[in-house]
Design an enzyme around this catalytic site. Structure first.
Site, mmCIF file in Angstrom:
data_model
loop_
_atom_site.group_PDB
_atom_site.id
_atom_site.type_symbol
_atom_site.label_atom_id
_atom_site.label_comp_id
_atom_site.label_asym_id
_atom_site.label_seq_id
_atom_site.Cartn_x
_atom_site.Cartn_y
_atom_site.Cartn_z
ATOM 1 N N GLU A 133 0.872 -1.168 0.000
ATOM 2 C CA GLU A 133 0.000 0.000 0.000
ATOM 3 C C GLU A 133 0.915 1.225 0.000
ATOM 4 O O GLU A 133 1.831 1.302 0.819
ATOM 5 C CB GLU A 133 -0.879 0.021 1.258
ATOM 6 C CG GLU A 133 -1.802 1.233 1.262
ATOM 7 C CD GLU A 133 -2.605 1.417 2.549
ATOM 8 O OE1 GLU A 133 -2.270 0.790 3.568
ATOM 9 O OE2 GLU A 133 -3.573 2.207 2.515
ATOM 10 N N ARG B 207 5.610 -12.803 9.041
ATOM 11 C CA ARG B 207 6.364 -11.584 8.754
ATOM 12 C C ARG B 207 7.677 -11.597 9.521
ATOM 13 O O ARG B 207 7.846 -12.309 10.505
ATOM 14 C CB ARG B 207 5.531 -10.365 9.118
ATOM 15 C CG ARG B 207 5.204 -10.295 10.599
ATOM 16 C CD ARG B 207 4.732 -8.914 11.055
ATOM 17 N NE ARG B 207 4.602 -7.952 10.009
ATOM 18 C CZ ARG B 207 3.462 -7.365 9.654
ATOM 19 N NH1 ARG B 207 2.353 -7.650 10.273
ATOM 20 N NH2 ARG B 207 3.432 -6.465 8.710
ATOM 21 N N LYS C 122 4.903 -0.062 10.309
ATOM 22 C CA LYS C 122 4.874 1.279 9.744
ATOM 23 C C LYS C 122 4.469 2.299 10.797
ATOM 24 O O LYS C 122 4.994 3.391 10.843
ATOM 25 C CB LYS C 122 3.852 1.330 8.596
ATOM 26 C CG LYS C 122 4.366 0.825 7.261
ATOM 27 C CD LYS C 122 3.294 1.049 6.198
ATOM 28 C CE LYS C 122 3.560 0.213 4.961
ATOM 29 N NZ LYS C 122 2.426 0.245 4.025
#
Length: 564
Positions: free
Chosen positions: A37, A266, A276
RNA sequence: UGACCUAUAGUGUAAUGGUAGCACAACAGAUUCUGACUCUGUUUGUCUAGGUUCGAAUCCUGGUAGGUCAACCA
């Protein structure tokens, strides 16, 4: 049984699945995608995903392996062109190529919309007018089933009409949204009539003001994958419970050759944070200089710090891929970059914490040009000349007035070798009024030029040095872990992780270095012998005045010995 | 009081019912004009309790621990 060597040896559980799909004939080709994104900068966790997805495409080249870059831009409120640019730059820098296949979820808005109309016509989607808090109330919770929205049984015609009204911008944000009609009692919350379209009266970075309704990730993602012909849609573990919805969208629309979603764990790294949101907090709280601060685990930060793309790819390969939550020791990353730079980084000498050495028997004013290998691992890198004179700088650590056990550096009466140059023996220690050593008066063995002596006597210690007369002064930044915890999960309940910020993660020192270090250019990498690998900061350096970031230290078995 | 996922040396990851390997880390030594590099060696592991099987890290059941899920975020 080994006759089926048409398929490459799988490297992880995902490649196992792919090989099985190829063998069974379920798939004839392999097509993946990396779907960021564009709402932030890429970090090393993304690098794991990039290496995985593009790596699979490369590995399965025989099966027409391809990997697309796709921007998942379904939320106009958060996404910006700036991030699109930085992501493309980072993926390219890492060494991957999407050819002409850079796509955007927003490329598919028209198709997604058509499919939404089809879902409505099939009686599989409806316009709901519940307010936000009501929606969550009706949804229930994981332990208790939800109950149907009062708008759940609207007619197809009503839904079509209302959805059109939403689309024309005649409905305020939050007043209506389109929901999939699945199962309000499902134990999987994602199946309790999830939103698939909502009203957002915001300009989109690519479609401008064309739309006021935007598809949700869970709806747009499987469609984007299907449109692009993705075979294996690889994502992280938190999307595992979304998979039934991913499949529902494709199955309900009766689309053929459906892509398969596969989840992996992850990346987490010790002594840092990787989300983030937390990374953004560090930037906003000015705990770091920016997204590309060399202490940040962002790709731009790693690049500025001096990591090579190949060291990160090697790292990604070494950590492997699995479904178990894990935290990888940052030392493995350090190992990868050391291994690579050992072979290619020119050696230089630099004194970080200098103390003066005066050679009492060296002729006044004489300068000797000493020849030195640029890299003992690679004679092809040639040699250089380093000025040597009567006054030198050596490392304060390399002298001990009362030497510890096993210490074989300089001490009163002790003899050491100055790298590439001469043997010296310490004859006198000069101190200031408070007892700090200010100068070491040493005798040089003029016969030992080049670092050996005619009588062949052994000298155990070898020190780096810089001629005081010729030394350049440069700013060196000693980088360390951003956080003192090893694992973020160690932060006690109710405490802020920022309390564990390492105030010594960036220490600036003025170093005395070989003259030629002053000529280094941005992103040049060197090894300061006995210290570590350093890289010229690309932001704060000036011509003739490089600022050096310490990328990673050399292993130091003496430091370990001292800790005992 | 739920659903789903996961569990192999300190860390990460292999072993796909048949000898528990590899890498990093650690430790010991050799070598060394970087206490680096290199080389040699060593320590350390199948969460737990049952079951199936000639044989289980692997299959089944129960437990334990960890993770994810209740945005009109992705």
């Amino acid at each position: 049984m080994t006759e089926n060597s048409a398929f490459p040896e799988p490297c992880n559980f995902i490649e196992d699945i792919i090989v099985a799909d190829l063998q069974s004939g379920k798939r004839a080709t392999v097509h993946t995608r990396f779907p960021p994104e564009p709402n932030g900068y890429l970090h090393i966790g993304h690098a794991k995903s990039i290496c995985l997805n593009f790596g699979i495409a490369k590995h399965f080249a025989e099966a027409k392996g391809q990997c697309n870059l796709r921007f998942d831009d379904t939320n106009p409120a958060k996404e910006e062109q700036e991030y699109v640019d930085s992501i493309q730059e980072d993926v390219k820098w890492l060494g991957f190529d999407w050819d002409d296949r850079c796509y955007y979820a927003s490329d598919y808005y028209d198709k997604c919309y058509e499919f939404a109309l089809e879902l409505i016509r099939k009686g599989k989607a409806y316009v709901c007018e519940l307010a936000g808090d009501q929606v969550s109330e009706y949804r229930g919770n994981p332990m208790h089933p939800g109950r149907p929205s009062p708008w759940r049984e609207r007619s197809v015609e009503d839904n079509l009409g209302l959805f059109a009204k939403m689309t024309r911008g005649e409905v305020d944000e939050g007043k209506m949204f389109l929901r999939a009609k699945i199962d309000m009692a499902s134990p999987n919350m994602n199946l309790r009539d999830p939103a698939i379209y909502r009203i957002k009266k915001a300009d989109h970075h690519r479609t401008g003001s064309k739309w006021v309704v935007y598809p949700m990730y869970d709806y747009a993602h499987p469609l984007g994958d299907w449109i692009e012909g993705i075979t294996h849609s690889i994502c992280t573990l938190e999307f595992e419970v979304h998979r039934p919805l991913y499949d529902w969208v494709l199955e309900t629309l009766e689309l053929p050759n459906r892509p398969q979603q596969i989840e992996f764990a992850r990346l987490n790294l010790t002594n840092t944070v990787m989300s983030k949101r937390l990374l953004l907090e560090l930037v906003q709280n000015k705990l770091v200089m920016g997204w590309d601060d060399p202490r940040m685990p962002t790709l731009s930060g790693l690049r500025r710090r001096g990591y090579t793309p190949s060291s990160i790819r090697t790292f990604a390969e070494k950590i492997g891929v699995s479904k178990a939550d894990s935290v990888v020791d940052i030392n493995l990353l350090y190992f990868c970059i050391r291994e690579e730079l050992n072979a290619i980084a020119p050696r230089r000498m630099g004194v970080l914490d200098p103390v003066k050495v005066v050679l009492t028997n060296w002729p006044e004013g004489k300068v000797d040009m000493i020849e030195a290998d640029n890299n003992p691992e690679d004679p092809g890198m040639g040699k250089r000349l380093i000025p040597f004179g009567k006054e030198l700088w050596i490392e304060r650590d390399d002298f001990m007035e009362v030497p510890a056990k096993k210490y074989f550096r300089l001490a009163p009466g002790a003899e050491v070798r100055l790298k590439h140059a001469y043997y010296i023996t310490c004859k006198e220690v000069v101190k200031d009024s408070s007892g700090n050593v200010t100068e070491l008066r040493c005798e040089v063995d003029l016969e030992s030029r080049g670092g050996g002596s005619p009588d062949g006597r052994k000298v155990k210690g070898t020190l780096h040095w810089v001629s005081a007369e010729h030394a350049a002064d440069v700013e060196v930044r000693l980088l360390d872990h951003l956080f003192t915890f090893e694992n973020l999960s160690e932060v006690p309940e109710g405490r802020d992780y920022k309390e564990f910020y390492n105030p010594n993660s960036l220490v600036k020192v003025n170093a005395k270095v070989e003259p030629c270090v002053g000529e280094l250019k941005a992103l040049d990498r060197i090894q300061f012998m006995r210290h570590g690998y350093f890289c010229v900061d690309s932001r704060d350096s000036k011509p003739g005045a490089p600022v050096l970031n310490r990328l990673v230290e050399l292993k130091d078995s003496w430091a370990k010995e001292q800790k005992k």
